[in-house]
Structure formats: C-alpha cells, structure tokens
Design a protein around this motif. Sequence first.
Motif, PDB file in Angstrom:
ATOM      1  N   GLU A  12       1.338  -0.783  -0.032  1.00 21.73           N
ATOM      2  CA  GLU A  12       0.066   0.143  -0.095  1.00 21.73           C
ATOM      3  C   GLU A  12       0.792   1.109  -0.074  1.00 21.73           C
ATOM      4  OE1 GLU A  12      -3.336   0.571   0.453  1.00 21.73           O
ATOM      5  OE2 GLU A  12      -3.916  -1.740  -0.038  1.00 21.73           O
ATOM      6  N   LEU A  13       2.261   1.411   1.435  1.00 23.51           N
ATOM      7  CA  LEU A  13       2.849   2.219   0.966  1.00 23.51           C
ATOM      8  C   LEU A  13       3.388   2.342  -0.295  1.00 23.51           C
ATOM      9  CD1 LEU A  13       4.152   1.968   4.238  1.00 23.51           C
ATOM     10  CD2 LEU A  13       3.202   4.056   3.218  1.00 23.51           C
ATOM     11  N   HIS A  14       4.126   1.387  -1.163  1.00 26.69           N
ATOM     12  CA  HIS A  14       4.533   1.875  -2.319  1.00 26.69           C
ATOM     13  C   HIS A  14       3.805   2.282  -3.389  1.00 26.69           C
ATOM     14  CE1 HIS A  14       8.443   0.468  -0.201  1.00 26.69           C
ATOM     15  NE2 HIS A  14       8.072  -1.412  -0.096  1.00 26.69           N
ATOM     16  N   GLY A  15       2.412   1.791  -3.837  1.00 30.29           N
ATOM     17  CA  GLY A  15       1.703   2.156  -4.223  1.00 30.29           C
ATOM     18  C   GLY A  15       1.214   3.516  -4.199  1.00 30.29           C
ATOM     19  N   TRP A  16       0.811   3.995  -2.717  1.00 31.58           N
ATOM     20  CA  TRP A  16       0.971   5.343  -2.903  1.00 31.58           C
ATOM     21  C   TRP A  16       2.172   6.327  -3.132  1.00 31.58           C
ATOM     22  CZ3 TRP A  16       3.576   8.770   0.636  1.00 31.58           C
ATOM     23  CH2 TRP A  16       2.749  10.288   0.964  1.00 31.58           C
ATOM     24  N   LEU A  17       2.834   5.676  -2.979  1.00 28.84           N
ATOM     25  CA  LEU A  17       3.943   6.740  -3.319  1.00 28.84           C
ATOM     26  C   LEU A  17       4.287   6.789  -4.935  1.00 28.84           C
ATOM     27  CD1 LEU A  17       7.223   5.519  -1.338  1.00 28.84           C
ATOM     28  CD2 LEU A  17       6.378   7.807  -0.948  1.00 28.84           C
ATOM     29  N   ASP A  18       4.131   5.213  -5.202  1.00 31.07           N
ATOM     30  CA  ASP A  18       4.449   5.568  -6.959  1.00 31.07           C
ATOM     31  C   ASP A  18       3.572   6.412  -7.592  1.00 31.07           C
ATOM     32  OD1 ASP A  18       6.865   4.076  -6.786  1.00 31.07           O
ATOM     33  OD2 ASP A  18       5.444   2.027  -6.878  1.00 31.07           O
ATOM     34  N   GLY A  19       1.807   6.771  -6.860  1.00 31.75           N
ATOM     35  CA  GLY A  19       1.078   6.951  -7.586  1.00 31.75           C
ATOM     36  C   GLY A  19       0.899   8.445  -6.707  1.00 31.75           C
ATOM     37  N   LEU A  20       1.446   9.602  -6.302  1.00 28.08           N
ATOM     38  CA  LEU A  20       2.004  10.618  -6.258  1.00 28.08           C
ATOM     39  C   LEU A  20       2.638  11.411  -7.354  1.00 28.08           C
ATOM     40  CD1 LEU A  20       3.893  10.683  -3.353  1.00 28.08           C
ATOM     41  CD2 LEU A  20       1.881  11.009  -3.616  1.00 28.08           C
ATOM     42  N   GLU A  21       1.239  12.158  -7.372  1.00 27.29           N
ATOM     43  CA  GLU A  21       2.018  13.124  -8.537  1.00 27.29           C
ATOM     44  C   GLU A  21       3.011  13.724  -9.165  1.00 27.29           C
ATOM     45  OE1 GLU A  21      -1.003  14.657 -10.682  1.00 27.29           O
ATOM     46  OE2 GLU A  21      -1.902  12.995 -10.426  1.00 27.29           O
ATOM     47  N   ALA A  22       3.452  13.628 -10.012  1.00 30.03           N
ATOM     48  CA  ALA A  22       4.475  14.240 -10.303  1.00 30.03           C
ATOM     49  C   ALA A  22       5.695  15.508  -9.346  1.00 30.03           C
ATOM     50  CB  ALA A  22       5.858  14.480 -11.346  1.00 30.03           C
ATOM     51  N   ASP A  23       4.470  16.246  -9.400  1.00 31.46           N
ATOM     52  CA  ASP A  23       5.073  17.564  -8.855  1.00 31.46           C
ATOM     53  C   ASP A  23       5.069  17.876  -7.787  1.00 31.46           C
ATOM     54  OD1 ASP A  23       2.499  17.466  -8.561  1.00 31.46           O
ATOM     55  OD2 ASP A  23       2.140  19.475  -9.489  1.00 31.46           O
ATOM     56  N   THR A  24       4.745  16.905  -6.938  1.00 28.12           N
ATOM     57  CA  THR A  24       4.210  16.386  -5.825  1.00 28.12           C
ATOM     58  C   THR A  24       5.659  17.043  -4.618  1.00 28.12           C
ATOM     59  OG1 THR A  24       2.878  14.902  -5.378  1.00 28.12           O
ATOM     60  CG2 THR A  24       4.090  14.966  -3.040  1.00 28.12           C
ATOM     61  N   GLU A  25       5.797  17.913  -3.603  1.00 27.63           N
ATOM     62  CA  GLU A  25       7.606  18.458  -3.556  1.00 27.63           C
ATOM     63  C   GLU A  25       7.360  17.547  -2.055  1.00 27.63           C
ATOM     64  OE1 GLU A  25       9.513  23.029  -2.255  1.00 27.63           O
ATOM     65  OE2 GLU A  25       6.682  22.452  -1.366  1.00 27.63           O
ATOM     66  N   PHE A  26       6.594  17.180  -1.498  1.00 27.56           N
ATOM     67  CA  PHE A  26       7.057  16.406   0.044  1.00 27.56           C
ATOM     68  C   PHE A  26       6.151  15.616   0.035  1.00 27.56           C
ATOM     69  CE2 PHE A  26       9.488  20.537   1.144  1.00 27.56           C
ATOM     70  CZ  PHE A  26      10.399  20.252   1.106  1.00 27.56           C
ATOM     71  N   ALA A  27       6.079  14.531   0.135  1.00 29.85           N
ATOM     72  CA  ALA A  27       5.743  12.949   0.756  1.00 29.85           C
ATOM     73  C   ALA A  27       6.089  12.413   2.101  1.00 29.85           C
ATOM     74  CB  ALA A  27       5.401  11.954  -0.303  1.00 29.85           C
ATOM     75  N   VAL A  28       5.393  12.454   3.350  1.00 27.71           N
ATOM     76  CA  VAL A  28       5.172  11.952   4.345  1.00 27.71           C
ATOM     77  C   VAL A  28       4.736  10.943   4.116  1.00 27.71           C
ATOM     78  CG1 VAL A  28       5.278  12.865   6.963  1.00 27.71           C
ATOM     79  CG2 VAL A  28       5.724  14.550   4.847  1.00 27.71           C
ATOM     80  N   ALA A  29       5.125  10.001   5.253  1.00 29.91           N
ATOM     81  CA  ALA A  29       4.853   8.429   5.527  1.00 29.91           C
ATOM     82  C   ALA A  29       5.213   8.222   7.702  1.00 29.91           C
ATOM     83  CB  ALA A  29       4.947   7.530   5.042  1.00 29.91           C
ATOM     84  N   GLU A  30       4.082   8.741   7.865  1.00 35.36           N
ATOM     85  CA  GLU A  30       4.691   7.907   8.936  1.00 35.36           C
ATOM     86  C   GLU A  30       4.407   6.143   9.273  1.00 35.36           C
ATOM     87  OE1 GLU A  30       2.119   9.461  13.782  1.00 35.36           O
ATOM     88  OE2 GLU A  30       0.956   9.089  11.626  1.00 35.36           O
ATOM     89  N   ILE A  31       5.565   5.909   9.873  1.00 36.69           N
ATOM     90  CA  ILE A  31       5.793   4.557   9.688  1.00 36.69           C
ATOM     91  C   ILE A  31       5.806   4.203  11.305  1.00 36.69           C
ATOM     92  CG2 ILE A  31       6.448   3.198   8.933  1.00 36.69           C
ATOM     93  CD1 ILE A  31       6.583   3.779   6.427  1.00 36.69           C
ATOM     94  N   PRO A  32       5.366   4.289  12.376  1.00 32.77           N
ATOM     95  CA  PRO A  32       6.181   3.619  13.835  1.00 32.77           C
ATOM     96  C   PRO A  32       7.224   2.590  13.906  1.00 32.77           C
ATOM     97  CG  PRO A  32       3.950   3.581  13.765  1.00 32.77           C
ATOM     98  CD  PRO A  32       4.095   3.705  12.524  1.00 32.77           C
TER      99      PRO A  32
END
Length: 182
Positions: free
Chosen positions: A75-95
Amino acid sequence: MSAFGRLGAATISADQVVHDLLDREPLLSRLKERWGDEVAPEGRVDRGEVGARVFNDPAELAWLESQIHPLVGAELHGWLDGLEADTEFAVAEIPLLFEGEMHQRFDHTVAIVAHEEVRKERARSRGHEGVEGREARQLSQAEKAGRADTVIENDGTPEELEMKLGALLDSLRSDLATGEHG
C-alpha cells in the motif's frame, strides 16, 4: 502527521493503512480463520480482541505481522508511486520504519521525540494507556533518533511542533534548490 499535511505535504499513516486493511480481504478472512469469527463480529475486526491475542503472545504477534507487513508495504509503495510528479514532499508516518528496514525507500527520515512523561500523559489523554507491550517491539526513541536524518523534539504545543516542521521543510526545500541531500 496532520501538521505536515497543513504545511502542504502529501501524507499517509501506516497505522491508518493497517486499520483499513484489517476490515478488507484478504486479511479479514485470514484473521477469522486463525482466531474464529469472534475477532470480526458483524464483519469488522475487533481491534481490542486482536490486541489481546497478540500483544502478550510473541508467536501470534509474529504471525499477524507476517500477514500485515507485506500488505502495508504494498500500500505504501503504491501510494508513493501514485503521487503526482509535482509533489514536493511526501510524508509517511511509520512507527516501525527502522525495524522493518522500510527507511531505505525514503530520501530523508525524521524522528519526532518527546520526553517520557510527556509521551505517557499524551497517551493517557487519548485513552491509550498500557501501550508498553506495543512499544516493547519498537526501537527506543533514542535508537530511532540515532538512525534518523533529523530529530525534532515535541515537548511543546502542536503549534510549536508545526513551526519546527515548517522550518524543516524550508530547510529541505533549500537543500533541494542547491542540490544538497540530507
């Protein structure tokens, strides 16, 4: 997490991903097959029931994690791969970021830490007493801080934390503009 979102970052929470996965296939059927229908009355997982089964039984916890972690990773990899190309910052909270070696997928890691008494009081105020069993399987704050690229202390107000996170994003933005990476 919401502070990063208010500052314009795309965000995702691994804990929320887990909650979503628990009530969907294939995980829902796997849990019922292993522990019986009582773990999912009315088709929704009773997280308290699951927690009671796993947090004091290392074998059951290991089984549950072996079911959940690959799904969360996907799910996390799919989210990252699916972000728009102009996304400046992608933040994942992962304990369990460092425990699961997932940190290698990220350009920059941040440990947000607080003094122990502050953490306990915050947990109590959210009704999360007795989190010691859950925390026992995580690295200590000091270990996470030692592995992270940036450490932010969060002993103050939410507004103070947001100011610190904003300063971090500004610093990272500046580093990107000059070609530095940290």
